[in-house]
Scaffold this motif. Structure first.
Motif, PDB file in Angstrom:
ATOM      1  N   PHE A  62      46.796  34.116  38.030  1.00 35.32           N
ATOM      2  CA  PHE A  62      45.365  33.483  38.060  1.00 35.32           C
ATOM      3  C   PHE A  62      45.798  33.690  39.918  1.00 35.32           C
ATOM      4  CE2 PHE A  62      45.680  31.681  33.650  1.00 35.32           C
ATOM      5  CZ  PHE A  62      44.474  32.149  33.352  1.00 35.32           C
ATOM      6  N   LEU A  63      44.451  34.616  39.980  1.00 35.18           N
ATOM      7  CA  LEU A  63      43.447  34.981  41.157  1.00 35.18           C
ATOM      8  C   LEU A  63      42.543  33.836  41.205  1.00 35.18           C
ATOM      9  CD1 LEU A  63      44.388  38.101  41.981  1.00 35.18           C
ATOM     10  CD2 LEU A  63      46.365  36.557  41.968  1.00 35.18           C
ATOM     11  N   GLN A  87      55.216  44.241  33.964  1.00 37.50           N
ATOM     12  CA  GLN A  87      55.822  42.716  33.737  1.00 37.50           C
ATOM     13  C   GLN A  87      54.245  41.459  33.984  1.00 37.50           C
ATOM     14  OE1 GLN A  87      59.549  41.810  35.220  1.00 37.50           O
ATOM     15  NE2 GLN A  87      60.051  43.373  36.224  1.00 37.50           N
ATOM     16  N   ILE A  88      53.370  42.221  35.003  1.00 38.87           N
ATOM     17  CA  ILE A  88      52.580  40.740  34.999  1.00 38.87           C
ATOM     18  C   ILE A  88      51.273  41.281  35.349  1.00 38.87           C
ATOM     19  CG2 ILE A  88      51.557  39.724  37.286  1.00 38.87           C
ATOM     20  CD1 ILE A  88      54.203  39.798  38.660  1.00 38.87           C
ATOM     21  N   CYS A  89      49.977  40.266  34.464  1.00 41.28           N
ATOM     22  CA  CYS A  89      49.092  40.310  33.956  1.00 41.28           C
ATOM     23  C   CYS A  89      48.472  39.271  35.266  1.00 41.28           C
ATOM     24  CB  CYS A  89      48.943  39.686  32.598  1.00 41.28           C
ATOM     25  SG  CYS A  89      46.716  40.225  32.697  1.00 41.28           S
ATOM     26  N   LEU A  90      47.157  40.587  35.746  1.00 35.93           N
ATOM     27  CA  LEU A  90      46.800  39.703  36.923  1.00 35.93           C
ATOM     28  C   LEU A  90      45.029  39.142  36.280  1.00 35.93           C
ATOM     29  CD1 LEU A  90      47.421  41.617  40.300  1.00 35.93           C
ATOM     30  CD2 LEU A  90      49.154  39.585  39.320  1.00 35.93           C
ATOM     31  N   VAL A  91      45.040  37.592  36.357  1.00 35.06           N
ATOM     32  CA  VAL A  91      44.057  37.373  36.398  1.00 35.06           C
ATOM     33  C   VAL A  91      42.593  36.977  37.469  1.00 35.06           C
ATOM     34  CG1 VAL A  91      42.404  35.711  34.960  1.00 35.06           C
ATOM     35  CG2 VAL A  91      44.611  36.549  34.260  1.00 35.06           C
ATOM     36  N   SER A  92      41.998  37.491  37.608  1.00 35.34           N
ATOM     37  CA  SER A  92      41.189  36.755  38.869  1.00 35.34           C
ATOM     38  C   SER A  92      40.245  36.547  38.589  1.00 35.34           C
ATOM     39  CB  SER A  92      40.446  38.335  40.285  1.00 35.34           C
ATOM     40  OG  SER A  92      40.058  37.988  40.569  1.00 35.34           O
ATOM     41  N   MET A  93      39.242  35.479  39.461  1.00 39.55           N
ATOM     42  CA  MET A  93      38.114  34.839  38.918  1.00 39.55           C
ATOM     43  C   MET A  93      37.086  34.983  40.791  1.00 39.55           C
ATOM     44  SD  MET A  93      39.142  30.753  39.230  1.00 39.55           S
ATOM     45  CE  MET A  93      40.803  31.770  38.300  1.00 39.55           C
ATOM     46  N   ALA A  94      37.534  35.632  41.347  1.00 39.57           N
ATOM     47  CA  ALA A  94      36.348  35.801  42.098  1.00 39.57           C
ATOM     48  C   ALA A  94      35.601  37.247  41.463  1.00 39.57           C
ATOM     49  CB  ALA A  94      37.887  37.577  43.634  1.00 39.57           C
ATOM     50  N   ILE A 114      37.475  37.583  35.262  1.00 41.33           N
ATOM     51  CA  ILE A 114      37.028  36.173  34.447  1.00 41.33           C
ATOM     52  C   ILE A 114      36.214  35.190  35.541  1.00 41.33           C
ATOM     53  CG2 ILE A 114      39.310  35.909  32.541  1.00 41.33           C
ATOM     54  CD1 ILE A 114      39.380  33.422  34.733  1.00 41.33           C
ATOM     55  N   MET A 115      35.205  35.326  34.727  1.00 44.11           N
ATOM     56  CA  MET A 115      34.343  34.387  35.631  1.00 44.11           C
ATOM     57  C   MET A 115      33.923  33.032  35.011  1.00 44.11           C
ATOM     58  SD  MET A 115      32.989  34.963  38.686  1.00 44.11           S
ATOM     59  CE  MET A 115      32.550  33.713  38.047  1.00 44.11           C
ATOM     60  N   LEU A 128      33.577  34.473  31.108  1.00 42.46           N
ATOM     61  CA  LEU A 128      33.496  35.250  30.620  1.00 42.46           C
ATOM     62  C   LEU A 128      34.318  36.157  31.215  1.00 42.46           C
ATOM     63  CD1 LEU A 128      29.789  35.648  32.829  1.00 42.46           C
ATOM     64  CD2 LEU A 128      30.499  35.057  29.694  1.00 42.46           C
ATOM     65  N   TYR A 129      34.472  37.627  30.321  1.00 44.70           N
ATOM     66  CA  TYR A 129      36.334  38.055  31.069  1.00 44.70           C
ATOM     67  C   TYR A 129      35.523  39.622  30.771  1.00 44.70           C
ATOM     68  CZ  TYR A 129      38.047  38.166  26.162  1.00 44.70           C
ATOM     69  OH  TYR A 129      37.687  38.618  24.781  1.00 44.70           O
ATOM     70  N   CYS A 130      36.550  40.409  31.896  1.00 45.59           N
ATOM     71  CA  CYS A 130      36.580  41.917  31.107  1.00 45.59           C
ATOM     72  C   CYS A 130      37.501  42.192  31.243  1.00 45.59           C
ATOM     73  CB  CYS A 130      35.609  42.609  31.618  1.00 45.59           C
ATOM     74  SG  CYS A 130      35.698  42.903  33.141  1.00 45.59           S
TER      75      CYS A 130
END
Length: 262
Positions: A62-63, A87-94, A114-115, A128-130
């Motif tokens: 998570f960023l 290997q990695i999934c990045l999840v941004s909330m910016a 995500i928000m 919220l996510y996309c």
């Protein structure tokens, strides 16, 4: 069980980390200040880590840093991320940073945007996510499972994320203002402040839950409370004179426009 890391664990990141820590996952947290990360980790049952350790070891990252800090973070870890391609999934909330822009910054990794809103801190949030172009259904399931203790997740088309954020992300502030005003009205009529605030907040919570569970249009629920010539319709008329609904609509639209500017 996944290893899930949080780079940046301020108010929102920390709340999400706490929610994920209540699931069957191992959580790592990293803050700008080591002491803060250690205190948060001890509080929620996670592990304090460095950015390097999170990038090297975690399956989902998570960023949680501010949008203006993302470019520097990306520069610092891009090469390290490249070694773990696939290997990695990045999840941004910016806020306002698209999946395409995230891919430009961090590389073509699996990305989810995500928000969340502040009620995630009590497990009643809206998230919220996309999905980015490279993310998978497994990534989506991992995200939903990891955040299951934070609140309700709603998948959105990315083009609607900013508009939806103006409702669910900014909305709590508008709601708090209404609670405060409703309580002020009670105080004006003689109710002690503490009791008025409790009545206002609980009334709002109950009314919202009834709207969700009944599936009825809010206008229909409003009409059911308004007896002919009664007290409630007199209050509704006062709100209409004050352009209450128009003001709320304008607030959402203004928040949306500002998000697009940012």
């Amino acid at each position: 069980m996944k290893k899930i890391g949080f780079i940046g664990a301020g108010n929102m990141g920390g709340a999400l980390a706490a929610a994920v820590a209540r699931t069957d996952n191992t959580v790592f947290v990293c803050c700008a200040h080591k002491e803060k990360a250690e205190a948060l980790a001890a509080d929620i049952g996670a592990k304090a880590a460095t950015v390097t350790e999170i990038v090297d070891d975690c399956d989902v990252i998570f960023l949680g840093v501010k949008p203006q800090i993302l470019p520097q973070l990306a520069e610092n870890i891009k090469d390290q991320l490249a070694k773990r391609a696939g290997q990695i999934c990045l999840v941004s909330m910016a806020a306002g940073v698209t999946c395409a822009r995230l891919a430009e910054l961090f590389g073509e990794h699996r990305i989810i945007r995500i928000m969340p809103n502040t009620p995630v801190s009590i497990g009643e949030g809206v998230i919220l996510y996309c999905l980015g172009d490279n993310s998978t259904t497994e990534d989506e399931k991992t995200l939903c499972d990891a955040l299951s203790m934070a609140g309700c997740l709603h998948k959105m088309q990315e083009k609607l994320i900013d508009a939806a954020t103006a409702v669910s992300g900014c909305g709590p502030a508008f709601v708090y203002m209404f609670i405060e005003a409703l309580a002020d009205g009670g105080v004006k009529c003689g109710i002690p402040r503490e009791k008025a605030q409790l009545l206002a907040a609980q009334t709002l919570a109950g009314a919202a839950q009834l709207c969700i569970e009944s599936g009825k249009h809010p206008g229909e629920l409003k009409d059911a409370v308004c007896s002919p010539g009664g007290s409630t319709i007199a209050g509704v008329a006062a709100l209409e004179r004050g352009k209450f609904r128009a003001a709320v609509i304008d607030a959402v639209e203004s928040a949306y426009k500002r998000t697009k500017e940012l």
